[in-house]
Structure formats: C-alpha cells, structure tokens
Enzyme design. Sequence first.
Site, PDB file in Angstrom:
ATOM      1  N   HIS A   1       7.310  -7.853  -4.446  1.00 41.15           N
ATOM      2  CA  HIS A   1       5.949  -8.287  -4.832  1.00 41.15           C
ATOM      3  C   HIS A   1       5.988  -9.632  -5.565  1.00 41.15           C
ATOM      4  O   HIS A   1       6.226  -9.658  -6.775  1.00 41.15           O
ATOM      5  CB  HIS A   1       5.296  -7.220  -5.717  1.00 41.15           C
ATOM      6  CG  HIS A   1       4.909  -6.000  -4.956  1.00 41.15           C
ATOM      7  ND1 HIS A   1       3.694  -5.868  -4.317  1.00 41.15           N
ATOM      8  CD2 HIS A   1       5.599  -4.874  -4.682  1.00 41.15           C
ATOM      9  CE1 HIS A   1       3.638  -4.703  -3.702  1.00 41.15           C
ATOM     10  NE2 HIS A   1       4.789  -4.079  -3.909  1.00 41.15           N
TER      11      HIS A   1
ATOM     12  N   LYS B   1     -11.922 -12.782 -16.186  1.00 37.21           N
ATOM     13  CA  LYS B   1     -12.368 -13.067 -17.560  1.00 37.21           C
ATOM     14  C   LYS B   1     -11.916 -14.447 -18.059  1.00 37.21           C
ATOM     15  O   LYS B   1     -12.688 -15.183 -18.656  1.00 37.21           O
ATOM     16  CB  LYS B   1     -11.802 -11.985 -18.489  1.00 37.21           C
ATOM     17  CG  LYS B   1     -12.403 -11.970 -19.845  1.00 37.21           C
ATOM     18  CD  LYS B   1     -13.469 -10.933 -19.884  1.00 37.21           C
ATOM     19  CE  LYS B   1     -14.081 -10.691 -21.206  1.00 37.21           C
ATOM     20  NZ  LYS B   1     -15.165  -9.702 -21.081  1.00 37.21           N
TER      21      LYS B   1
ATOM     22  N   CYS C   1       5.297  -6.272   1.141  1.00 35.65           N
ATOM     23  CA  CYS C   1       5.721  -4.872   1.036  1.00 35.65           C
ATOM     24  C   CYS C   1       5.279  -4.080   2.273  1.00 35.65           C
ATOM     25  O   CYS C   1       5.827  -4.259   3.339  1.00 35.65           O
ATOM     26  CB  CYS C   1       5.205  -4.267  -0.272  1.00 35.65           C
ATOM     27  SG  CYS C   1       6.092  -2.764  -0.684  1.00 35.65           S
ATOM     28  N   TYR C   2       4.253  -3.228   2.155  1.00 33.48           N
ATOM     29  CA  TYR C   2       3.800  -2.495   3.340  1.00 33.48           C
ATOM     30  C   TYR C   2       3.353  -3.481   4.418  1.00 33.48           C
ATOM     31  O   TYR C   2       3.572  -3.261   5.609  1.00 33.48           O
ATOM     32  CB  TYR C   2       2.641  -1.557   2.965  1.00 33.48           C
ATOM     33  CG  TYR C   2       2.163  -0.716   4.116  1.00 33.48           C
ATOM     34  CD1 TYR C   2       3.031   0.147   4.773  1.00 33.48           C
ATOM     35  CD2 TYR C   2       0.853  -0.788   4.560  1.00 33.48           C
ATOM     36  CE1 TYR C   2       2.611   0.907   5.850  1.00 33.48           C
ATOM     37  CE2 TYR C   2       0.413  -0.026   5.635  1.00 33.48           C
ATOM     38  CZ  TYR C   2       1.294   0.823   6.268  1.00 33.48           C
ATOM     39  OH  TYR C   2       0.870   1.568   7.341  1.00 33.48           O
TER      40      TYR C   2
ATOM     41  N   GLU D   1       3.529 -11.369  -6.387  1.00 34.46           N
ATOM     42  CA  GLU D   1       2.340 -11.510  -7.235  1.00 34.46           C
ATOM     43  C   GLU D   1       2.532 -10.895  -8.623  1.00 34.46           C
ATOM     44  O   GLU D   1       1.745 -11.136  -9.528  1.00 34.46           O
ATOM     45  CB  GLU D   1       1.122 -10.874  -6.538  1.00 34.46           C
ATOM     46  CG  GLU D   1       1.115  -9.353  -6.413  1.00 34.46           C
ATOM     47  CD  GLU D   1       1.908  -8.799  -5.240  1.00 34.46           C
ATOM     48  OE1 GLU D   1       2.865  -9.473  -4.797  1.00 34.46           O
ATOM     49  OE2 GLU D   1       1.615  -7.662  -4.799  1.00 34.46           O
TER      50      GLU D   1
ATOM     51  N   ASP E   1     -19.378 -12.454 -21.292  1.00 34.80           N
ATOM     52  CA  ASP E   1     -19.904 -12.452 -19.928  1.00 34.80           C
ATOM     53  C   ASP E   1     -21.405 -12.730 -19.883  1.00 34.80           C
ATOM     54  O   ASP E   1     -21.865 -13.578 -19.111  1.00 34.80           O
ATOM     55  CB  ASP E   1     -19.591 -11.118 -19.231  1.00 34.80           C
ATOM     56  CG  ASP E   1     -18.122 -10.767 -19.327  1.00 34.80           C
ATOM     57  OD1 ASP E   1     -17.312 -11.702 -19.525  1.00 34.80           O
ATOM     58  OD2 ASP E   1     -17.768  -9.578 -19.225  1.00 34.80           O
TER      59      ASP E   1
ATOM     60  N   GLY F   1       0.835  -1.198   0.000  1.00 37.86           N
ATOM     61  CA  GLY F   1       0.000   0.000   0.000  1.00 37.86           C
ATOM     62  C   GLY F   1       0.864   1.239   0.000  1.00 37.86           C
ATOM     63  O   GLY F   1       2.059   1.159   0.249  1.00 37.86           O
TER      64      GLY F   1
END
Length: 515
Positions: free
Chosen positions: A166, A371, A80-81, A168, A223, A54
Amino acid sequence: MKSSIWIVDFGSQYTQLITRKFRELGFTSEIMTVEDGVERLKTEKPKAIVLSGGPQSVFEDTTDYSPFFLDQKLPVLGICYGMQILGQFFGGRVEKGIQGEYGLAKLKTVKGFLIPGCPQETDVWMSHSDHVSVLPNNFKQIFESENGLVAGIKHELRPILGLQFHPEVHHTVHGRDILSFFLQNVAGLTSDWSSKTMMESCLEEVQKVKGSKVLCAFSGGVDSLVAATLVEKVIGKDIYCFFVNNGLLRPQDLHTIEMLKKKTTLNIEIIDATELFLEALKNDQDPEHKRKTIGKTFIEVFEAKVHEFEKNHGIKFEYLLQGTLYPDVIESISPHKKGGKSVTIKSHHNVGGLPERMKLKLLEPLRFLFKDEVRAIGLQLGLERDWVFRHPFPGPGIGVRVLGQLSRDSIRKVQESDQILFEELKQHNLYDSTWQAFTVLLPVKTVGVKGDGRAYEEVIALRMVNSQDGMTASVTELPWSFLNRVSSRICNEVKGITRVVYDITSKPPGTIEWE
Ligand code: XMP
C-alpha cells in the site's frame, strides 16, 4: 469537481488515503464504487484509473472487470487486490496465500529498475494473503517482497502498474515517490490540484445559488465558518447564519460566536434555547436517548425560528448550507456497506434531518475537501488562525460529557473545568499539539481532603487525543507538569470536584467522546 483520476473502491480501509496522497502530489481524484466506475466509463473518460485494495479474493469474485482495461491508452494502477485483478485479467496466476504478508515489510526494487527518490530497499505496508505467482503476459516484475514474492509489476507496452503493497499508507516510507512515479512517469499526467484550484472549484459550486436565500445552521466550528464565509463571498447578504445555544456549550464557544458576530461581516442570529433543551433532557440518562433528544430539540428550535423569521421578514429560504466534508461523502458511497448495514456506535447529531421536512435544497461546497484543506481555504479567505484551527466540538456538546443525568450544576462543573483546561493549553502553548481536548464529569463520588476536612465529591476525566479525522485516535502525550497544573486547578477551583484522572484509551477500542 472536475475529476480526472478515478479511484475505484473495492473496500480497502485505506482508499481515502489514496485521494489524500494524490492531492498532496497535486492531482485531483474521485472515489467511486465499481458499479459507478463501469457505468461512467460508457460515457466519460478519466485520465487514469486506480483499482484499490479490498477484502475479496479473486477466487470468489467473478465480476467482469474488462471495461477497465478496454482502452489501451488508459493508465491503470492496481493496488493490492487491484494488482491481483490485473494479474488474473492479463493471464498471470494468482495463488492463495497460506501465511500472507501483513504489516511493515521490506521491499526490494528489482535490479535495473529505478523509481526516482526511492532507494533499492525500503519499508512498505503490506496487507494480503493471495499473491501473483506467475507474471501476466507482457508484464515485468519491478518489486520483490522479503519473502521473495512478486510485490510490483509493470506492463511493458501499456501504462499499467500493479503494487502488492500500500503506497498510500503512511508507513510506506517512499509511498509518495512510488505514486508520483505512476502519475508522472507511467501515466504522464500533469498536476491539476492546488489551493488555488481548490478554492475556485468551491466558489464555482456556490455560483448556482446566486439570487437565492441561503440558511446556515451555524456552529462557529471550522466547517460551518469556512462554508458560510465562502458563500457570503459569492452571494453577500443573502446568507443567514442561525446559531442555536443549547445550554450545553463551553465558555469558549459562546465567546467565539460573540467574537465572530463582531469581527466578521456574517449575518449571525443567536437563538438562546437553553431552557428548552434542559427541560427536554430533564429525565434523560441513557446516552443514545440523550443524543436523540438533543438532535430532535435542535430541529424543533431551528425550524420554529426559520418559520418565524420567514414570517416576520418575508424571506423564503431555498438552500440549506452544510459543511459536509469528503470523509462523510466517502462514508456514504463506501462498498463496506454492501455486506449489510454497519452498526451504529453513536447517533451523531447534525442537521441531516432538516432538509426533507423543510423542503430546502442542500448546498455543500466543501464536500470534496478534507479538514486540513478546509483550514487552508479558511486562511485564504482571511479568517483568523485561531478560528480556523479550533478543535472539533460535537453537536450534543456537554450533553455527552456529563455522563448520565444532566443538571445545571453538572454542566457548570464541565464548563468550569473545560475553561481551565483550555486556558492551560493556551498558556503552555500546547493547544496545537492535540487534535481535541476536553473534560468529562464522571457519575461517581470519591473521598478526598480539602483543607482540613473530608470531601466526598465527583471526578473529572481529561481526554486529549490526536487524530486525522476522528475515525481513529491515539492519546496525546502531554508533559506531567501541564497535567499536574490542570489537575490542581480543577480540584481547587471547581466546586464539587476532588479528583482528576487522565483517560489513556485510544480509539479503538474507546471512542473519543465518553457517551
Ligand atoms: P467519537 O466519540 O464517535 O467521536 O469517537 C469522533 C469525533 O466526532 C465528534 N462527535 C460528534 N460530532 N456530532 C458532531 O458534530 C456528534 O453527535 C458527535 N459525536 C461525536 C467527537 O467530538 C470526535 O471529534
């Protein structure tokens, strides 16, 4: 969704990616705000908690995060944060960074420590300036940055891990291995997410509407098609799909609808409202105003049709089916909004304005999916590959692809050039190489030569981008031979066009659509 891992979002731009990576590894997770996390912990017990990155600094943030650490057995991953929160909470020291570490960086695993699949030295994505300078009590260092800073810590007794980088983010080459290490080795969790469970949880969501009539604003896009097919599987003929032809569609859209009507068992009602839309737009030049007019007209047409349908068939609709996806849900819970309302770049047209006026309850069976997962479900439901992998097409359609004032002739120019682009993409086997592809009519005239004469006609821009979710995009690099062919065909076959240009702007700074 029976959620197991909670991802507490401190506002990092990468939070969504944590969920994505967890799903790829076979684990369910749910993103929530800090406040929701603290509140829900009073009555629920997650399998693990992730404290995301963050923009804040522990030097300004005085929130009490102790509820996240009370349960000795609860696995926690601080990213991280999140790692700085861990560092400070457990008695270490966080220091203000002067330079910070941003972007691609080298990471070293501390000697004697091993993450399965991850080499001793690897590339990671960093984005921080504060850092943990003194290890918290009972923690050992597991990673070091190339600047010699602490880049990862692990509790010696409890299932707690902190990562300054990170894992991710795609650029962190062994991010999956590191996340998998947390999930399996530190937290000891077993996989609970697969395409089978994904489908089951969507079907379970639909069970609640059994016995009710469901209305679907059907666009024929992935969708709404997947959502409608899923609902039909549970409630059969009680779902009604209304498709509004606003006169701003491409030939391929009308073709798809006709084909779906023929080839599926869905109950699809086509409403031709072309004249109404063109009339409503006849003096509209401003992009935002055009979008609003299209949205408003859609609602009017849809509502009138529903009332007429209810009157003639004695059917009372109770639910409105929407193909909302997880990125939209995350967007609406994002703490980014805390700092004030985000600026409207464009008013996206959807059917969000309907429910309150029509007293319909919302049914959103895809709201936990991304998606690519919706596409996977579509295939599992037996839908054809071509339907499931169609490019996205915006609600206002060609309305935002003719810049400025619309006319029948300008719509025709986009329809014809788009059809050529579509045919050539298919012909060259390039349709799947780009995420979205379309043509835009520019409101300028340029000089050209056609035959032996001078031409003074308009310009078509080609737009082809690659993206994951439309939030950011890069220009698709396509072979010159293909671009030449498209350009030549458009100039030769579309009356009123003398020039074709290729838009090479990424998003940001450009948006995908031109208006
Ligand atoms: P922008 O132009 O905002 O587009 O970069 C991002 C993605 O969203 C699509 N788009 C829309 N989709 N209603 C939609 O359903 C809209 O009003 C709308 N405007 C843009 C766009 O085609 C791209 O995929």
